[in-house]
Design an enzyme around this catalytic site. Structure first.
Site, short mmCIF file in Angstrom:
data_model
loop_
_atom_site.label_atom_id
_atom_site.label_comp_id
_atom_site.label_asym_id
_atom_site.label_seq_id
_atom_site.Cartn_x
_atom_site.Cartn_y
_atom_site.Cartn_z
N ARG A 41 0.90 -1.18 0.00
CA ARG A 41 0.00 0.00 0.00
C ARG A 41 0.92 1.21 0.00
O ARG A 41 1.81 1.32 0.85
CB ARG A 41 -0.88 -0.03 1.25
CG ARG A 41 -1.66 1.24 1.53
CD ARG A 41 -2.78 1.42 0.51
NE ARG A 41 -3.80 2.35 0.94
CZ ARG A 41 -3.68 3.66 0.90
NH1 ARG A 41 -2.57 4.22 0.49
NH2 ARG A 41 -4.68 4.43 1.29
N GLU A 49 -11.08 5.20 -5.24
CA GLU A 49 -11.51 3.81 -5.29
C GLU A 49 -11.80 3.46 -6.75
O GLU A 49 -12.15 4.33 -7.55
CB GLU A 49 -12.77 3.61 -4.44
CG GLU A 49 -12.57 3.90 -2.97
CD GLU A 49 -11.60 2.94 -2.30
OE1 GLU A 49 -11.62 1.73 -2.63
OE2 GLU A 49 -10.82 3.39 -1.45
N ARG A 83 -1.23 -5.38 4.59
CA ARG A 83 -0.39 -4.87 3.50
C ARG A 83 0.79 -4.10 4.08
O ARG A 83 0.65 -3.41 5.09
CB ARG A 83 -1.18 -3.95 2.59
CG ARG A 83 -2.38 -4.59 1.93
CD ARG A 83 -3.19 -3.59 1.15
NE ARG A 83 -3.74 -2.58 2.05
CZ ARG A 83 -4.63 -1.66 1.69
NH1 ARG A 83 -5.07 -1.61 0.44
NH2 ARG A 83 -5.09 -0.78 2.55
#
Length: 178
Positions: A41, A49, A83
Protein backbone atom coordinates in the site's frame (compact mmCIF):
# COMPACT_ATOMS: atom_id res chain seq x y z
CA UNK A 1 39.74 -0.07 -12.49
CA UNK A 2 37.84 3.18 -11.97
CA UNK A 3 34.58 1.44 -12.90
CA UNK A 4 34.74 -1.23 -10.20
CA UNK A 5 33.72 1.07 -7.29
CA UNK A 6 30.71 2.29 -9.30
CA UNK A 7 29.63 -1.29 -10.01
CA UNK A 8 29.98 -2.16 -6.33
CA UNK A 9 27.64 0.71 -5.49
CA UNK A 10 25.02 -0.61 -7.94
CA UNK A 11 25.00 -4.19 -6.61
CA UNK A 12 22.99 -3.36 -3.45
CA UNK A 13 20.39 -1.54 -5.56
CA UNK A 14 20.01 -4.51 -7.88
CA UNK A 15 19.81 -6.95 -4.97
CA UNK A 16 16.75 -5.16 -3.55
CA UNK A 17 14.80 -4.83 -6.79
CA UNK A 18 11.57 -6.78 -6.91
CA UNK A 19 9.32 -7.37 -9.92
CA UNK A 20 5.88 -5.69 -9.87
CA UNK A 21 3.40 -8.47 -10.64
CA UNK A 22 0.09 -6.78 -9.86
CA UNK A 23 -1.67 -3.43 -9.65
CA UNK A 24 -4.92 -3.46 -7.65
CA UNK A 25 -5.75 0.25 -7.78
CA UNK A 26 -4.01 3.62 -7.75
CA UNK A 27 -2.27 3.04 -4.43
CA UNK A 28 -1.89 -0.75 -4.09
CA UNK A 29 0.44 -3.14 -5.90
CA UNK A 30 1.93 -6.60 -5.53
CA UNK A 31 5.65 -7.28 -5.72
CA UNK A 32 7.39 -10.61 -6.08
CA UNK A 33 9.74 -10.80 -3.09
CA UNK A 34 11.79 -13.99 -2.63
CA UNK A 35 9.33 -15.82 -4.91
CA UNK A 36 6.38 -14.75 -2.73
CA UNK A 37 3.78 -12.07 -3.48
CA UNK A 38 3.90 -9.04 -1.19
CA UNK A 39 1.00 -6.57 -1.24
CA UNK A 40 2.18 -2.98 -0.93
CA UNK A 41 0.00 0.00 0.00
CA UNK A 42 1.65 3.27 -1.07
CA UNK A 43 2.45 5.40 1.99
CA UNK A 44 1.24 8.98 2.47
CA UNK A 45 -1.35 8.97 -0.33
CA UNK A 46 -4.90 7.81 -1.02
CA UNK A 47 -6.06 7.14 -4.57
CA UNK A 48 -9.67 7.08 -5.79
CA UNK A 49 -11.51 3.81 -5.29
CA UNK A 50 -11.92 1.74 -8.47
CA UNK A 51 -15.68 2.45 -8.50
CA UNK A 52 -15.08 6.17 -7.98
CA UNK A 53 -14.47 8.86 -10.61
CA UNK A 54 -10.83 8.60 -11.78
CA UNK A 55 -10.43 5.21 -10.04
CA UNK A 56 -9.62 3.34 -13.24
CA UNK A 57 -7.40 6.16 -14.51
CA UNK A 58 -5.46 6.18 -11.24
CA UNK A 59 -4.92 2.43 -11.50
CA UNK A 60 -3.78 2.83 -15.12
CA UNK A 61 -1.36 5.57 -14.08
CA UNK A 62 0.25 3.37 -11.42
CA UNK A 63 0.37 0.52 -13.93
CA UNK A 64 2.14 2.76 -16.46
CA UNK A 65 4.68 3.67 -13.79
CA UNK A 66 5.34 0.18 -12.44
CA UNK A 67 3.71 -2.82 -14.16
CA UNK A 68 6.31 -5.49 -14.93
CA UNK A 69 9.16 -3.28 -13.77
CA UNK A 70 11.65 -3.72 -10.98
CA UNK A 71 10.76 -1.82 -7.83
CA UNK A 72 12.45 -0.95 -4.57
CA UNK A 73 10.42 -0.22 -1.46
CA UNK A 74 11.02 1.38 1.90
CA UNK A 75 8.57 -0.24 4.33
CA UNK A 76 7.04 2.04 6.95
CA UNK A 77 4.45 -0.16 8.68
CA UNK A 78 1.82 -2.85 8.09
CA UNK A 79 -1.80 -1.76 7.79
CA UNK A 80 -4.93 -3.36 9.25
CA UNK A 81 -5.32 -5.49 6.10
CA UNK A 82 -1.82 -6.95 6.36
CA UNK A 83 -0.39 -4.87 3.50
CA UNK A 84 3.08 -3.42 3.80
CA UNK A 85 2.80 0.38 3.72
CA UNK A 86 5.81 1.71 1.84
CA UNK A 87 7.40 4.35 -0.33
CA UNK A 88 8.06 2.68 -3.70
CA UNK A 89 10.41 3.49 -6.58
CA UNK A 90 9.87 1.99 -10.03
CA UNK A 91 12.50 2.62 -12.69
CA UNK A 92 13.98 5.36 -10.48
CA UNK A 93 10.65 7.21 -9.99
CA UNK A 94 9.10 7.57 -6.53
CA UNK A 95 5.58 6.51 -7.47
CA UNK A 96 3.89 7.81 -4.30
CA UNK A 97 4.86 11.35 -5.32
CA UNK A 98 4.28 10.69 -9.03
CA UNK A 99 0.65 9.69 -8.39
CA UNK A 100 0.03 12.98 -6.54
CA UNK A 101 1.90 15.01 -9.17
CA UNK A 102 -0.17 13.40 -11.94
CA UNK A 103 -3.40 14.21 -10.09
CA UNK A 104 -4.14 10.52 -9.55
CA UNK A 105 -4.09 10.56 -5.74
CA UNK A 106 -4.60 12.81 -2.76
CA UNK A 107 -2.10 13.42 -0.02
CA UNK A 108 -3.63 11.35 2.82
CA UNK A 109 -3.78 14.00 5.58
CA UNK A 110 -4.22 11.61 8.50
CA UNK A 111 -1.24 9.41 7.56
CA UNK A 112 1.07 11.67 5.53
CA UNK A 113 4.68 11.88 6.71
CA UNK A 114 6.09 13.49 3.56
CA UNK A 115 6.26 17.28 4.05
CA UNK A 116 6.61 17.87 0.29
CA UNK A 117 3.41 16.10 -0.79
CA UNK A 118 0.92 18.88 0.07
CA UNK A 119 2.86 21.26 -2.17
CA UNK A 120 2.80 18.74 -5.04
CA UNK A 121 -0.95 18.34 -4.55
CA UNK A 122 -1.48 22.12 -4.59
CA UNK A 123 0.43 22.27 -7.90
CA UNK A 124 -1.72 19.50 -9.41
CA UNK A 125 -4.88 21.25 -8.22
CA UNK A 126 -3.74 24.58 -9.68
CA UNK A 127 -3.00 22.94 -13.05
CA UNK A 128 -6.29 20.97 -12.87
CA UNK A 129 -4.58 17.73 -13.88
CA UNK A 130 -6.08 14.29 -13.34
CA UNK A 131 -8.84 14.14 -10.76
CA UNK A 132 -8.51 17.89 -10.21
CA UNK A 133 -10.14 18.43 -13.61
CA UNK A 134 -13.39 17.23 -12.00
CA UNK A 135 -15.60 20.08 -10.73
CA UNK A 136 -16.16 18.33 -7.38
CA UNK A 137 -13.54 15.64 -6.67
CA UNK A 138 -14.51 13.52 -3.66
CA UNK A 139 -11.64 12.27 -1.48
CA UNK A 140 -11.64 8.47 -1.20
CA UNK A 141 -11.88 8.60 2.62
CA UNK A 142 -15.17 10.50 2.19
CA UNK A 143 -16.37 8.28 -0.68
CA UNK A 144 -15.77 5.09 1.34
CA UNK A 145 -18.02 6.34 4.14
CA UNK A 146 -20.78 7.92 2.02
CA UNK A 147 -24.30 6.87 2.88
CA UNK A 148 -25.52 4.50 0.15
CA UNK A 149 -28.51 5.65 -1.85
CA UNK A 150 -31.75 4.32 -0.38
CA UNK A 151 -34.69 3.19 -2.49
CA UNK A 152 -37.85 5.23 -1.99
CA UNK A 153 -40.16 4.11 0.78
CA UNK A 154 -43.88 4.59 1.09
CA UNK A 155 -43.34 7.32 3.70
CA UNK A 156 -40.59 9.31 1.93
CA UNK A 157 -40.40 9.34 -1.85
CA UNK A 158 -37.79 12.14 -1.93
CA UNK A 159 -34.18 10.97 -1.41
CA UNK A 160 -30.90 12.69 -0.65
CA UNK A 161 -27.75 11.58 -2.49
CA UNK A 162 -24.21 11.54 -1.05
CA UNK A 163 -23.54 15.13 -2.20
CA UNK A 164 -26.84 16.45 -0.87
CA UNK A 165 -28.82 16.41 -4.12
CA UNK A 166 -32.55 15.68 -3.68
CA UNK A 167 -34.25 13.31 -6.13
CA UNK A 168 -37.03 10.77 -6.66
CA UNK A 169 -37.04 7.48 -8.54
CA UNK A 170 -39.66 7.67 -11.26
CA UNK A 171 -40.03 4.77 -13.72
CA UNK A 172 -36.65 3.46 -12.54
CA UNK A 173 -34.79 6.72 -13.28
CA UNK A 174 -33.50 9.47 -11.01
CA UNK A 175 -35.42 12.71 -11.34
CA UNK A 176 -33.80 15.60 -9.49
CA UNK A 177 -35.77 18.19 -7.60
CA UNK A 178 -38.27 17.53 -4.83
Amino acid sequence: MKHIPILLLLIPLLAHAHKVIGISDGDTMTLLVDRNPLRIRLANIDAPEITQAFGQKSKRSLSDLCWGKDAQYDARTVDQYGRTVAVVRCAGVEVNRAQVRRGMAWTYPHYNQDAGLPMLERGSRAQRVGLWSDAHPVPPWVYRHAVPLQPPSATDACLTGPRGGRYRIIDGHKRYGC
